[in-house]
Design an enzyme around this catalytic site. Structure first.
Site, PDB file in Angstrom:
ATOM      1  N   HIS A  45     -58.676  25.056  -5.748  1.00 33.76           N
ATOM      2  CA  HIS A  45     -58.816  25.012  -4.294  1.00 33.76           C
ATOM      3  C   HIS A  45     -58.368  26.303  -3.620  1.00 33.76           C
ATOM      4  CE1 HIS A  45     -54.483  23.639  -4.298  1.00 33.76           C
ATOM      5  NE2 HIS A  45     -54.474  24.381  -3.191  1.00 33.76           N
ATOM      6  N   ASP A  73     -58.500  20.851 -10.746  1.00 33.44           N
ATOM      7  CA  ASP A  73     -57.973  21.831  -9.790  1.00 33.44           C
ATOM      8  C   ASP A  73     -57.421  23.060 -10.504  1.00 33.44           C
ATOM      9  OD1 ASP A  73     -57.487  22.861  -7.289  1.00 33.44           O
ATOM     10  OD2 ASP A  73     -55.561  21.853  -7.026  1.00 33.44           O
ATOM     11  N   GLY A 112     -49.283  28.159   0.082  1.00 33.78           N
ATOM     12  CA  GLY A 112     -49.118  29.445  -0.591  1.00 33.78           C
ATOM     13  C   GLY A 112     -48.522  29.299  -1.977  1.00 33.78           C
ATOM     14  N   SER A 149     -49.600  27.011  -4.091  1.00 32.98           N
ATOM     15  CA  SER A 149     -50.644  26.461  -4.960  1.00 32.98           C
ATOM     16  C   SER A 149     -51.026  27.439  -6.065  1.00 32.98           C
ATOM     17  CB  SER A 149     -51.882  26.122  -4.133  1.00 32.98           C
ATOM     18  OG  SER A 149     -51.604  25.108  -3.204  1.00 32.98           O
TER      19      SER A 149
END
Length: 323
Positions: free
Chosen positions: A138, A177, A248, A250
Site C-alpha cells: 500500500h 501487503d 510513515g 508502514s
C-alpha cells in the site's frame, strides 16, 4: 558445475591455501555438493564473481545453492554468520546473541530506509548488498515514481543521507501487503543488509523493537513487546505488538533482540494505543521464495501481475475420415 571447472576450482583452492586468510572469506556452496571459498567481488542477478587470490572465478547463479560467510562489519565487530537463501535474502546460520536495543539500532539503522512516492511515504529494509528491499504494497500502490533514502554510515564521520531515484518494482502481493523493490542507480554502493529471523520462534511477552520513519521523522526507534503472534484480521494472521506504529511506519522492520527481522509493520488500530500489527516474516520469506509468481509487469503499470503463457495442449493426430 562442469567436472573440469570443479577440478580447476579445487586445484586453485589447494594452491591458494593461507592466502585467503587475510580477509573475510565467503563460501559458495554449489548444487553438485562442491564449494568455492574466496572473497566476493561482485554479486549479480545471473552470476557471482569470487576472488581466489591470483584469479577471479565467475559462477552462474543456477549452479549456486547458497553463499555463506563474508563481509566483515564496520568497526571490526564480528558479524553473525549468515547464509544466502533464494539468492535474495539472508538468515543466520546460528542464533546470534541478544543485545541491547541501543546497540542494535545503531548497527541496523543503515539498513532501514525511507520510501517516497508522489502520494506519500513509508519505510522499508534492505535485503542484500545489491539493493533489493521490502516495503508494504500500500506504500507504492498506484505509483511508478519511487525514491528511496538511505542513511549511509561511513567508517569515520557523520551519517550521509543519500536519495536513490531509480527504484524498480520487482514483485508485489496485494493480498499480503508486500512489495519487493530494487535500487538501480548507477554507482550505488554495496548496501548494508538485515537478516531474516523467525516469528514462529517468538513467544508472547518477548521484547521487540522497530526502526522506521513515522510522519517522515527519519531513524525513529520504538520498543515494545509481542502481545500475540496469531491475531486474526480479515482472514489473515498478524503479529500484534505494543511498539508504536504511526503513518510513515508502514513497511518498516520489526526486530527481535538478536537483530533479526521477525515482521513487517503495516497497520494499527486508529482508536487505540499500543495496538499495532506486523506481517510475520514467514509470509515475507514465502513471498520472496516465490517472487516469480508475483512479478510486476513494468510495461503495464495498471496490471499488478505478469501472467505467464498457459501450457499448450498436445496436438492430436488427424483422424482418418470415412468415405
Amino acid at each position: 558445475m562442469f567436472p573440469a571447472m570443479r577440478h580447476w576450482a579445487a586445484t586453485a583452492l589447494g594452491l591458494l591455501g593461507p592466502a585467503i586468510c587475510g580477509f573475510a572469506a565467503s563460501t559458495v556452496q554449489l548444487k553438485d555438493q562442491s564449494s568455492v571459498t574466496g572473497r566476493l567481488l561482485a554479486e549479480k542477478p545471473d552470476y557471482v564473481v569470487v576472488d581466489l587470490g591470483f584469479t577471479a572465478l565467475t559462477i552462474p547463479r543456477g549452479q549456486i545453492l547458497r553463499i555463506s560467510g563474508g563481509t566483515e562489519p564496520k568497526g571490526g565487530a564480528a558479524a553473525p554468520a549468515a547464509e544466502s537463501v533464494s539468492q535474495v535474502y539472508f538468515v543466520s546460520k546460528s542464533p546470534p546473541p541478544e543485545r541491547s536495543v541501543r546497540e542494535l539500532s545503531r548497527e541496523l539503522g543503515e539498513s532501514v530506509v525511507q520510501v517516497r512516492t508522489p502520494g506519500g511515504l513509508g519505510s522499508g529494509f534492505i535485503l542484500n548488498e545489491q539493493g533489493d528491499l521490502i516495503t508494504n504494497f500500500h506504500v507504492i500502490e498506484g505509483e511508478t515514481q519511487i525514491s528511496v533514502e538511505v542513511y549511509h554510515h561511513p567508517a569515520q564521520g557523520q551519517l550521509e543521507r543519500k536519495p536513490y531515484k531509480r527504484v524498480r518494482i520487482v514483485a508485489i502481493n496485494k493480498f499480503q501487503d508486500l512489495a519487493l523493490l530494487r535500487i538501480e542507480d548507477e554507482g550505488a554502493p554495496r548496501f548494508r543488509k538485515v537478516l531474516l529471523g523467525s516469528a514462529d520462534l517468538l513467544a508472547p511477552g518477548e521484547r521487540v523493537f522497530a526502526i522506521w520513519s513515522p510522519l517522515g521523522l527519519e531513524r525513529t526507534v520504538t520498543e515494545g513487546i509481542l502481545s500475540t503472534k496469531s491475531r486474526e484480521v480479515q482472514g489473515e494472521l498478524y503479529l500484534q505488538t505494543t511498539a508504536q506504529i504511526n503513518p510513515g511506519n508502514s513497511g518498516g522492520p520489526l526486530f527481535n533482540l538478536r537483530g533479526e527481522v521477525v515482521g513487517v509493520t503495516n497497520m494499527k488500530i486508529t482508536f487505540g494505543e499500543g495496538i499495532g500489527f506486523a506481517i510475520p516474516v514467514e509470509n515475507v520469506k514465502y513471498f520472496l521464495d516465490h517472487r516469480d509468481a508475483f512479478s510486476y509487469d513494468n510495461d503495464n503499470p495498471s496490471t499488478p501481475y505478469r501472467y505467464l503463457e498457459p501450457p499448450r495442449l498436445p496436438q492430436e493426430p488427424p483422424r482418418a475420415s470415412k468415405k
